[in-house]
Scaffold this motif. Sequence first.
Motif, PDB file in Angstrom:
ATOM      1  N   GLU A 106      -5.672 -70.373  -7.937  1.00 53.11           N
ATOM      2  CA  GLU A 106      -5.893 -69.415  -7.623  1.00 53.11           C
ATOM      3  C   GLU A 106      -4.705 -68.469  -7.124  1.00 53.11           C
ATOM      4  N   THR A 107      -3.533 -69.005  -6.385  1.00 52.90           N
ATOM      5  CA  THR A 107      -2.021 -68.369  -5.943  1.00 52.90           C
ATOM      6  C   THR A 107      -1.874 -67.693  -7.365  1.00 52.90           C
ATOM      7  N   ALA A 108      -1.619 -67.850  -9.036  1.00 53.85           N
ATOM      8  CA  ALA A 108      -1.629 -67.616 -10.208  1.00 53.85           C
ATOM      9  C   ALA A 108      -2.505 -65.535 -10.034  1.00 53.85           C
ATOM     10  N   LYS A 109      -3.714 -65.476  -9.856  1.00 55.61           N
ATOM     11  CA  LYS A 109      -4.271 -64.549  -9.967  1.00 55.61           C
ATOM     12  C   LYS A 109      -4.236 -63.720  -8.834  1.00 55.61           C
ATOM     13  N   ALA A 110      -4.172 -64.232  -7.868  1.00 56.61           N
ATOM     14  CA  ALA A 110      -3.328 -63.199  -7.080  1.00 56.61           C
ATOM     15  C   ALA A 110      -2.944 -63.124  -7.284  1.00 56.61           C
ATOM     16  N   LEU A 111      -1.667 -63.526  -7.396  1.00 58.51           N
ATOM     17  CA  LEU A 111      -0.058 -62.890  -8.062  1.00 58.51           C
ATOM     18  C   LEU A 111      -0.306 -61.718  -9.128  1.00 58.51           C
ATOM     19  N   ASN A 112      -1.035 -61.992 -10.283  1.00 56.96           N
ATOM     20  CA  ASN A 112      -1.538 -61.205 -11.420  1.00 56.96           C
ATOM     21  C   ASN A 112      -2.582 -60.142 -10.961  1.00 56.96           C
ATOM     22  N   ALA A 113      -2.981 -60.304  -9.869  1.00 54.88           N
ATOM     23  CA  ALA A 113      -3.891 -59.002  -9.510  1.00 54.88           C
ATOM     24  C   ALA A 113      -3.074 -57.781  -8.788  1.00 54.88           C
ATOM     25  N   THR A 114      -1.913 -58.729  -8.399  1.00 56.46           N
ATOM     26  CA  THR A 114      -0.945 -57.283  -7.322  1.00 56.46           C
ATOM     27  C   THR A 114      -0.301 -57.059  -8.152  1.00 56.46           C
ATOM     28  N   LEU A 115       0.189 -57.068  -9.457  1.00 56.36           N
ATOM     29  CA  LEU A 115       0.700 -57.012 -10.026  1.00 56.36           C
ATOM     30  C   LEU A 115       0.111 -55.735 -10.415  1.00 56.36           C
ATOM     31  N   ALA A 116      -1.448 -56.451 -10.865  1.00 56.47           N
ATOM     32  CA  ALA A 116      -1.697 -55.661 -12.169  1.00 56.47           C
ATOM     33  C   ALA A 116      -2.259 -54.233 -11.109  1.00 56.47           C
ATOM     34  N   GLY A 117      -1.781 -54.266  -9.674  1.00 58.74           N
ATOM     35  CA  GLY A 117      -2.216 -52.829  -8.651  1.00 58.74           C
ATOM     36  C   GLY A 117      -1.507 -52.260  -9.343  1.00 58.74           C
ATOM     37  N   TYR A 118      -0.058 -52.152  -9.441  1.00 59.87           N
ATOM     38  CA  TYR A 118       1.071 -51.302 -10.164  1.00 59.87           C
ATOM     39  C   TYR A 118       1.172 -51.371 -10.977  1.00 59.87           C
ATOM     40  N   PHE A 119       1.104 -52.112 -12.232  1.00 58.43           N
ATOM     41  CA  PHE A 119       1.450 -51.979 -13.850  1.00 58.43           C
ATOM     42  C   PHE A 119       0.498 -52.641 -13.994  1.00 58.43           C
ATOM     43  N   ASP A 120       1.087 -51.416 -15.435  1.00 57.38           N
ATOM     44  CA  ASP A 120       0.029 -51.839 -16.938  1.00 57.38           C
ATOM     45  C   ASP A 120       0.533 -53.429 -17.473  1.00 57.38           C
ATOM     46  N   GLU A 121      -0.693 -54.339 -17.564  1.00 59.47           N
ATOM     47  CA  GLU A 121       0.135 -55.476 -18.194  1.00 59.47           C
ATOM     48  C   GLU A 121       0.714 -55.572 -19.948  1.00 59.47           C
ATOM     49  N   THR A 122       0.782 -54.404 -19.900  1.00 58.50           N
ATOM     50  CA  THR A 122       2.063 -54.166 -21.390  1.00 58.50           C
ATOM     51  C   THR A 122       3.337 -53.451 -20.221  1.00 58.50           C
TER      52      THR A 122
END
Length: 484
Positions: A155-171
């Motif tokens: 759950e926390t990893a998903k939240a962290l991924n979602a936060t970063l994805a709000g500003y940066f592309d996975e690449t």
Amino acid sequence: MVSRVIPVDPFDLVIFGGTGDLARRKILPGLFRRYLSGQMTPESRIIGAARSEMDDAGFREMVADAIEEFGGPEKSEKAAIAEFLDKLAYVAIDAKGEGGWKELAGQMRDGVVRAFYFSVAPSLFGDLAERLHAHEIANSESRIVVEKPFGRDLETAKALNATLAGYFDETQIYRIDHYLGKETVQNLMAVRFGNVLFEPLWNNHYVDHIQITVAETVGVGGRGAYYDKSGAMRDMVQNHLMQLLCLIAMEPPSKFEADEVRNEKLKVIRALQPVDSHHIVRGQYDADGDSPSYRDDAENPRSFTESFVAMRCHINNWRWAGVPFYLRTGKKMKARASEIAVVFKDLGHSIFEGDEARHRNILAIRLQPNEGIDLQVTIKEPGPGGMRLIDVPLDMTFSEALGEEADDVTDAYERLIMDVIRGNQTLFMRGDEVEAAWEWTDPIIEGWNKRNDVPKWYDQGSSGPDDALMLMHRDGRRWRDIKG
Ligand code: NAD
């Protein structure tokens, strides 16, 4: 043979948390070594950004001390240190407020690679990402480097991924696991996929089992209270050991490219069978004279957190059906040693009379100490006395053949930072990999919590609890000795 260093493009690297422990011990001395080698060119700059009030001169002094304390032989290169310090600047910044951001924006140059190392607590990742965007410091070409822990569950990893994805592309996101930056780990891929010899044997027809050990001699010491919320499963298995497992078990990618490799690693994690509670052993180190127990170190007399874990896992695919993977990691063990050992099957039949010993080929990949790879082969014992067989290691690090190049073992952190500047994500974890790893480890941890599972005591300086030895003995196998 002299090693070839290919300079990377000029960069501005901002280290958030630039005054912290990780920056001082690993990141900054590592960058100095890359400067000394010519890989970081004089056009590049490093900007420390942290909470402490400090000016450029103060930061340079701190970095000079860090190189002195944590650098290797290169700390005697006084002229180069002075040049390197000249590339450094510092901005006092508040990740959660507005202080320092305009000044940081003013420091960034156009036309160079912009990279941002988040060497701070993960709770600040969102704040940093948001402000980098609000102040237009990061652009679509920028890269961010994030440190472990990447979440404490799915759950926390998903939240962290979602936060970063709000500003940066996975690449643009580089999740660092320094185990993947080790020379030997990459050499493992070279050995597997660059030779015709090994790949045909790399399956359940020829491999009996695989062991992965990451043993430490230190306890949890000063960070006991922090560690007690995590434990060996979260701190070591979910990331480092699983990454090593993926590299050893994955199918050959069609190219040595980031997503090709990461797709194959992800398939391994998804094919992992849930672990049966009988195939997992947890431990806590006991007190030893004046040396405190785990519970004393953790300042938690009722702690159920493990400082050791050993387990048997299986990968549900054609290649590995029936081949156990034994994983173990722990603190206060007999030696500091990390290795992966591929143990091949016994010979079906020995033609040598009187040879009762079991001779096995073992490919051992040592991550520490003395990074290297060796292959145990069976040969004739030299001298007269007939045909007696002995097992000897065939050193595959070829230090003599490679000469100076073999000595130039770049530290994992510096190698990975150069990969960030080059835009090469091959040795970084992708968001879906991290989530899949938590998906596999979460039920194990939840099972322990539900059952109130009590870790077994083990002696400091040992190989872990007896139950961990039994885990293999029951299968008619034994752990390799942990040798420092
Ligand atoms: P640290 O506590 O030594 O340093 C933290 C840094 O963050 C300091 O520079 C501090 O000034 C800065 N900081 C804290 N709050 C801030 C704020 N509000 N605004 C701006 N800056 C702020 O921590 P560390 O040991 O260097 O670890 C950094 C990260 O790296 C953590 O996520 C840690 O889990 C991870 N990590 C550390 C190590 C290690 O060996 N130290 C190893 C692996 C991962």
